[in-house]
Design a protein around this motif. Structure first.
Motif, mmCIF file in Angstrom:
data_model
loop_
_atom_site.group_PDB
_atom_site.id
_atom_site.type_symbol
_atom_site.label_atom_id
_atom_site.label_comp_id
_atom_site.label_asym_id
_atom_site.label_seq_id
_atom_site.Cartn_x
_atom_site.Cartn_y
_atom_site.Cartn_z
ATOM 1 N N MET A 43 -6.146 -16.626 -69.626
ATOM 2 C CA MET A 43 -5.573 -16.719 -68.279
ATOM 3 C C MET A 43 -4.403 -17.691 -68.304
ATOM 4 N N GLY A 44 -3.289 -17.264 -67.724
ATOM 5 C CA GLY A 44 -2.116 -18.115 -67.684
ATOM 6 C C GLY A 44 -2.219 -19.189 -66.610
ATOM 7 N N LYS A 45 -1.215 -20.030 -66.564
ATOM 8 C CA LYS A 45 -1.164 -21.110 -65.588
ATOM 9 C C LYS A 45 -0.899 -20.548 -64.192
ATOM 10 N N LEU A 46 -1.664 -20.995 -63.219
ATOM 11 C CA LEU A 46 -1.489 -20.554 -61.837
ATOM 12 C C LEU A 46 -0.372 -21.336 -61.167
ATOM 13 N N GLU A 47 0.446 -20.632 -60.397
ATOM 14 C CA GLU A 47 1.540 -21.268 -59.666
ATOM 15 C C GLU A 47 1.496 -20.836 -58.207
ATOM 16 N N TRP A 48 1.833 -21.765 -57.339
ATOM 17 C CA TRP A 48 1.852 -21.494 -55.911
ATOM 18 C C TRP A 48 3.278 -21.661 -55.356
ATOM 19 N N ASP A 49 3.551 -20.916 -54.275
ATOM 20 C CA ASP A 49 4.809 -21.053 -53.522
ATOM 21 C C ASP A 49 6.046 -20.822 -54.383
ATOM 22 N N LYS A 50 5.972 -19.828 -55.297
ATOM 23 C CA LYS A 50 7.148 -19.494 -56.083
ATOM 24 C C LYS A 50 8.211 -18.877 -55.185
ATOM 25 N N ILE A 51 9.464 -19.096 -55.525
ATOM 26 C CA ILE A 51 10.566 -18.535 -54.752
ATOM 27 C C ILE A 51 10.473 -17.010 -54.769
ATOM 28 N N GLY A 52 10.536 -16.395 -53.601
ATOM 29 C CA GLY A 52 10.469 -14.947 -53.471
ATOM 30 C C GLY A 52 9.075 -14.416 -53.254
ATOM 31 N N GLU A 53 8.029 -15.257 -53.433
ATOM 32 C CA GLU A 53 6.653 -14.797 -53.268
ATOM 33 C C GLU A 53 6.010 -15.300 -51.982
ATOM 34 N N ARG A 54 6.769 -15.919 -51.112
ATOM 35 C CA ARG A 54 6.251 -16.355 -49.811
ATOM 36 C C ARG A 54 6.493 -15.219 -48.813
ATOM 37 N N ARG A 55 5.529 -14.334 -48.738
ATOM 38 C CA ARG A 55 5.712 -13.097 -47.985
ATOM 39 C C ARG A 55 4.982 -13.136 -46.645
ATOM 40 N N TYR A 56 5.413 -12.263 -45.751
ATOM 41 C CA TYR A 56 4.763 -12.109 -44.449
ATOM 42 C C TYR A 56 5.030 -10.696 -43.948
ATOM 43 N N GLU A 57 4.285 -10.272 -42.926
ATOM 44 C CA GLU A 57 4.485 -8.964 -42.295
ATOM 45 C C GLU A 57 4.773 -9.145 -40.819
ATOM 46 N N THR A 58 5.626 -8.281 -40.288
ATOM 47 C CA THR A 58 5.991 -8.390 -38.880
ATOM 48 C C THR A 58 6.497 -7.048 -38.374
ATOM 49 N N GLY A 59 6.502 -6.881 -37.066
ATOM 50 C CA GLY A 59 7.172 -5.755 -36.431
ATOM 51 C C GLY A 59 6.451 -4.426 -36.543
ATOM 52 N N VAL A 60 6.879 -3.480 -35.722
ATOM 53 C CA VAL A 60 6.438 -2.089 -35.788
ATOM 54 C C VAL A 60 7.548 -1.221 -35.210
ATOM 55 N N ASP A 61 7.930 -0.175 -35.911
ATOM 56 C CA ASP A 61 8.973 0.732 -35.425
ATOM 57 C C ASP A 61 8.827 2.075 -36.129
ATOM 58 N N HIS A 62 9.796 2.965 -35.903
ATOM 59 C CA HIS A 62 9.821 4.300 -36.515
ATOM 60 C C HIS A 62 8.485 5.028 -36.328
ATOM 61 N N VAL A 63 7.967 5.007 -35.124
ATOM 62 C CA VAL A 63 6.682 5.642 -34.844
ATOM 63 C C VAL A 63 6.889 7.150 -34.669
ATOM 64 N N VAL A 64 6.024 7.935 -35.299
ATOM 65 C CA VAL A 64 6.123 9.393 -35.234
ATOM 66 C C VAL A 64 4.768 9.959 -34.808
ATOM 67 N N LEU A 65 4.783 10.873 -33.843
ATOM 68 C CA LEU A 65 3.594 11.602 -33.401
ATOM 69 C C LEU A 65 3.568 12.949 -34.111
ATOM 70 N N TYR A 66 2.418 13.291 -34.721
ATOM 71 C CA TYR A 66 2.262 14.567 -35.415
ATOM 72 C C TYR A 66 1.213 15.412 -34.701
ATOM 73 N N LYS A 67 1.525 16.709 -34.538
ATOM 74 C CA LYS A 67 0.583 17.647 -33.934
ATOM 75 C C LYS A 67 0.570 18.934 -34.758
ATOM 76 N N ASN A 68 -0.370 19.812 -34.435
ATOM 77 C CA ASN A 68 -0.485 21.103 -35.135
ATOM 78 C C ASN A 68 -0.635 20.917 -36.639
ATOM 79 N N ASN A 69 -1.605 20.050 -37.034
ATOM 80 C CA ASN A 69 -1.877 19.794 -38.458
ATOM 81 C C ASN A 69 -0.655 19.283 -39.200
ATOM 82 N N GLY A 70 0.157 18.513 -38.510
ATOM 83 C CA GLY A 70 1.324 17.939 -39.155
ATOM 84 C C GLY A 70 2.540 18.829 -39.176
#
Length: 417
Positions: A1-28
Motif C-alpha cells: 500500500m502506498g502513502k496516503l495523501e489528503w487534499d491534493k490539488i484537483g481532488e477536492r471535489r463537490y457536486e451541485t446543481g441540476v439542469d438538462h431535465v428530460v421527460l421520457y414517455k412511450n418506453n423512451g
C-alpha cells in the motif's frame, strides 16, 4: 500500500446543481425538455439490516431490498407530463383529473466541481426508469404586495428494470470524469428503435488520446460481434448509427487501436435498455454516421441517420424457431451407430403468427408492401434476437372478421450490420 495523501490539488471535489431535465414517455420513444426544475431529491428506502440470532450470539445480518423514490420540485412542467399526474385533455382547453397515471422516465444532469476548475470540472447524467407520480396538493393563494409564485412538487415511485449480471435497478448514472480510457461511448435512442453511439477515447489526463482510431461493434444475442463502423477518428463529435440494436438491451464494444504501436484496448458500455415489446421488420434501408464537431448545436443533419421501410407489430406474436443443421449420418459396417459429419450451414428458420385488427390500415399496408419486397429484411423481436432473413408473408382476410390472421416465414441469411 502506498502513502496516503489528503487534499491534493484537483481532488477536492463537490457536486451541485441540476439542469438538462428530460421527460421520457412511450418506453423512451418520446422525449420532452422540462424547464423550470428547481430541485430533484433522491429518497432511497429499504436496505435495512435484519439481525438473525443463533446459539446465543449474532448469526448473520440480512439486508432488505433497496427502493428508490424521488421528489421533483418545479415551477412548471411540459404538457406531456399531464398524463403522468392523472390529468387528461377532454377537449381543447378542458382538463379532467383523477385519471390513470402514466409511467414515465426521467434524465437530468448534475455538475461536479473541484478546486481547480470550479463547476466546469465534470458532470453526471442520471437516468431514472419506470417512474410513477403520486397525487400532491396544489396551493392557490391570493396575490399580494409580496410577489410569489406557486411551485409544484411530486413524490415519485420507481420500479427497477433488469440489468444483465447485476441486481435490478431504477437508476443509471454516467460520470464524465470517470468514463474514460479504453474507448468510451455515449449511447442514445435514435429514430425507429435505432441507436446513436458517440465513441471516443481519453487518456489519464482526461484529454482525447492521440494517434487512436476507434471501432464500434454490436454484441449479438449469440455472443458474436458485428462491426458497425471502424477507422473512426478520436473526436467528441463523431456519431455512429446502429439501425438494428436488440430490442431488449443494446450492447456494444468500443475498440481503441493505437495506429503507431498497434496496441488495442476495448470498453463494453453497460447494456442500454430499449424495452420494445413489439416485433420490428426493416427493409430497403440506408443509414450513415455523422460528425458534429464542426456544427452548431442548433444545426440539423442534412441526411437523416436512418431511412427505409419499417413495420412494427405490437400484437401478440407466436414465435416458433427451428434449426436444421447441416449434418450427414453415415452408417458403416461393423459399427453400432452412424458417424456424424457436420457442414457449415445452420438452417435457421422461424414462423411468426399474429392477428392484426382489420382497422389497422397502416400496418396492413406495410405488410402488403413487405410481401412483394424482392430482397432481404432485418427482423427483430423483443427477446433480443435479430438477423437478416428471406421472408414470406401470408395474409388471410375474410369479409366479416374483426382481425386478420398474418403468418410470416423467416429463413436466416448472411448479412452485414
Amino acid at each position: 500500500m502506498g502513502k496516503l495523501e489528503w487534499d491534493k490539488i484537483g481532488e477536492r471535489r463537490y457536486e451541485t446543481g441540476v439542469d438538462h431535465v428530460v421527460l421520457y414517455k412511450n418506453n423512451g420513444n418520446s422525449a420532452y425538455a422540462w424547464n423550470g426544475i428547481t430541485g430533484i431529491t433522491e429518497n432511497p428506502s429499504g436496505a435495512e439490516p435484519s439481525i438473525l440470532w443463533a446459539n446465543n450470539k449474532k448469526y448473520m445480518t440480512l439486508m432488505s431490498v433497496e427502493q428508490l423514490g424521488l421528489t421533483i420540485e418545479a415551477y412548471t412542467y411540459p404538457n406531456e407530463f399531464l398524463g403522468c399526474i392523472g390529468k387528461e385533455e377532454l377537449s381543447p382547453g378542458v382538463l379532467i383529473s383523477q385519471q390513470e397515471h402514466e409511467h414515465f422516465g426521467l434524465s437530468y444532469r448534475t455538475l461536479v466541481g473541484n478546486d481547480e476548475r470550479g463547476n466546469d470540472y465534470a458532470y453526471k447524467v442520471h437516468l431514472v426508469y419506470n417512474c410513477l407520480a403520486s397525487p400532491t396538493e396544489e396551493n392557490h393563494a391570493s396575490t399580494s404586495d409580496s410577489p410569489d409564485i406557486s411551485p409544484f412538487s411530486w413524490e415519485i415511485d420507481t420500479t427497477p428494470v433488469e440489468v444483465e449480471n447485476r441486481q435490478s435497478t431504477s437508476k443509471l448514472t454516467f460520470s464524465s470524469s470517470d468514463m474514460k480510457k479504453a474507448g468510451m461511448a455515449n449511447v442514445l435512442r435514435g429514430i425507429e428503435d435505432s441507436c446513436i453511439i458517440r465513441p471516443y477515447c481519453e487518456d489519464e489526463n482526461e484529454k482525447l488520446a492521440a494517434n487512436v482510431r476507434l471501432a464500434v461493434y454490436r454484441k449479438e444475442y449469440t455472443g458474436e460481434f458485428v462491426e458497425i463502423a471502424s477507422g473512426i477518428e478520436n473526436t467528441h463529435g463523431h456519431y455512429v448509427t446502429d439501425p438494428h440494436p436488440a430490442l431488449d438491451y443494446a450492447r456494444y464494444r468500443i475498440v481503441a487501436t493505437d495506429i503507431k504501436t498497434g496496441a488495442v484496448s476495448y470498453y463494453d458500455p453497460p447494456g442500454y435498455p430499449i424495452g420494445e415489446d413489439g416485433v420490428i421488420i426493416q427493409w430497403s434501408e440506408a443509414w450513415s454516421s455523422f460528425d458534429s464537431s464542426l456544427a452548431n448545436e442548433a444545426d440539423e443533419v442534412a441526411t437523416p441517420p436512418w431511412t427505409g421501410s419499417l413495420v412494427r407489430l405490437p400484437y401478440n406474436v407466436d414465435v416458433s424457431d427451428k434449426n436444421d443443421k447441416d449434418v450427414a449420418l453415415v452408417k458403416y459396417v461393423g459399427r453400432k451407430r452412424p458417424v456424424s459429419y457436420y457442414g457449415t450451414q445452420l438452417g435457421e428458420t422461424s414462423s411468426w403468427k399474429m392477428e392484426v385488427p382489420s382497422n389497422d390500415e397502416e400496418t396492413l399496408y406495410a405488410l402488403r408492401r413487405l410481401a412483394v419486397w424482392m430482397g432481404d429484411v432485418y427482423a427483430r423481436e423483443p427477446s433480443g434476437t435479430g438477423y437478416w432473413a428471406h421472408i414470406k408473408v401470408s395474409i388471410s382476410q375474410t369479409h366479416c372478421a374483426l382481425t386478420i390472421p398474418v403468418s410470416i416465414e423467416l429463413t436466416r441469411v448472411e448479412g452485414g450490420a
